[in-house]
Design a protein around this motif. Sequence first.
Motif, PDB file in Angstrom:
ATOM      1  N   THR A 256      -1.377  -3.183   6.681  1.00 24.80           N
ATOM      2  CA  THR A 256      -0.989  -2.117   6.926  1.00 24.80           C
ATOM      3  C   THR A 256       0.583  -2.226   7.228  1.00 24.80           C
ATOM      4  OG1 THR A 256      -2.331  -0.259   7.281  1.00 24.80           O
ATOM      5  CG2 THR A 256      -0.530  -0.178   8.312  1.00 24.80           C
TER       6      THR A 256
ATOM      7  N   SER B  93      -9.467   3.909   6.954  1.00 21.88           N
ATOM      8  CA  SER B  93      -8.055   3.841   8.329  1.00 21.88           C
ATOM      9  C   SER B  93      -6.589   3.863   8.239  1.00 21.88           C
ATOM     10  CB  SER B  93      -8.234   2.883   8.626  1.00 21.88           C
ATOM     11  OG  SER B  93      -7.930   1.570   7.761  1.00 21.88           O
TER      12      SER B  93
ATOM     13  N   GLN C 104      -2.938   4.244   8.361  1.00 22.02           N
ATOM     14  CA  GLN C 104      -2.591   4.212   9.927  1.00 22.02           C
ATOM     15  C   GLN C 104      -0.816   4.306   9.649  1.00 22.02           C
ATOM     16  OE1 GLN C 104      -3.568   0.802  11.716  1.00 22.02           O
ATOM     17  NE2 GLN C 104      -4.871   2.242  12.941  1.00 22.02           N
TER      18      GLN C 104
ATOM     19  N   ASP D  11      -0.426   0.624  -0.054  1.00 22.03           N
ATOM     20  CA  ASP D  11      -1.251  -0.040   1.468  1.00 22.03           C
ATOM     21  C   ASP D  11      -2.582   0.390   0.770  1.00 22.03           C
ATOM     22  OD1 ASP D  11      -3.121  -0.408   3.249  1.00 22.03           O
ATOM     23  OD2 ASP D  11      -2.165   0.954   4.968  1.00 22.03           O
TER      24      ASP D  11
HETATM   25 MG    MG Z   1      -5.018  -0.749   7.228  1.00 27.57          MG
END
Ligand code: MG
Length: 384
Positions: free
Chosen positions: A154, A181, A183, A260
């Motif tokens: 990320t 996840s 972010q 990502d």
């Molecule tokens: Mg990540």
Amino acid sequence: MGEKQHIMIVEDSEITLYKLKAILIRLGYAVTAYDRPGTALEWLKEKNEIPDLIISDVVMPGMDGFAFIKQIRSDEKTKQIPVILLTSQTDLKDKVAGLEAGADDYLSKTVSPTELELRVKALLTRSQSENISLSQSASKTFTVFSLRGGVGTTSIAVNLSIAISQLLGIETCLWDMALSSSQCALMLNLKPKNTPVSLAEWPETAIEESLLRTMILDHETGIKLLPAPQFFEEADLINKQIIDLVWPPLQMIAPYIIVDAGNHFTDPVISILERSDAILLLLAPELASVNAAYQAVRIFEEMGFDRKKILPVVNEIFPRSSLTTEKIAEGLKMEIFAIIPFDTINFVRAINQGIPYLMLAPKSSVSTSISKMAYKLTAARKED
Ligand SMILES: [Mg+2]
Ligand SMILES: Nc1ncnc2c1ncn2[C@@H]1O[C@H](COP(=O)(O)OP(=O)(O)O)[C@@H](O)[C@H]1O
């Protein structure tokens, strides 16, 4: 970004320089001036930004204006910048040599303020409309992926998007597909409202660009975020059908898309990896991570991906490592595309303050490596 347009003047005569600068600043442009082509070229090499226009003298110390333009035209990063040559007399021989070297226009040193304004505006508009047509063609997609979490996927995706945007002075789109996840929004301090999860069970095979735009968030750095679903339970709803809906209109949003892709081989992630122009395979300099990268390469090859588009990136997420880059390259049987050095302090600060790393520590060695990577990616990939 709403900033002033930037004009670079290269001129060794103080009087001419003073005059041009005064006129251009009054017209609202940002002006930087150099009395030698050599120093101007150094600036162009080092900076992440490029001027919107260059005005250059012909006869100068060290290098003449023709050689200077040739250098600008031979570098992928600067070759698109419009250049105006300044001549003392209207010498036809000079004009021909200048055009051959790649000048866009000529001006006499005795130019009137009005004429200068008209010529500058004409060139700036022309090069802008060329930029617009770039964004209408299919975008380039660079996907950041790792089979192992916590290696900086990320962090690199977010900051690479910013670096490309700054380097080329264009908008880039960051697509958060690290669904378990997510972010990106957090790192950019943005609050998603609508996300692609609203396209689950979509009854048609296409969506309007305007609908996709309702999901996109603008960040002050010039990047646009297509966010992941806000709730963990919604992650499973993002399937390959949604990717197929999003992909075509996304090409209209920005000329570069950075994804990502997180650290799981799911169907939607695979369908993005397949369509990507480059896959930045992230790994930390430790054995488990190198092994995960090795496995990923093996799977990519089984899926028939072009080996050339897999670019291993080593991210030094801890201070000292026993594994050298050579050893890692040997283990992967691949060349390492980029190395990102270690820096915890600023990464932690960046997260805590909701300011992207590249903004918080623009001069650090991490930022320099990310900008270099942005340059390598966009320069190398323009050709094909
Ligand atoms: Mg990540
Ligand atoms: N070059 C680096 N040096 C130090 N810490 C880093 C570096 N790159 C990433 N980190 C830190 O590593 C952690 C994991 O990064 P993150 O980008 O969330 O990884 P991933 O998305 O792969 O799970 C974060 O705390 C981040 O700040």
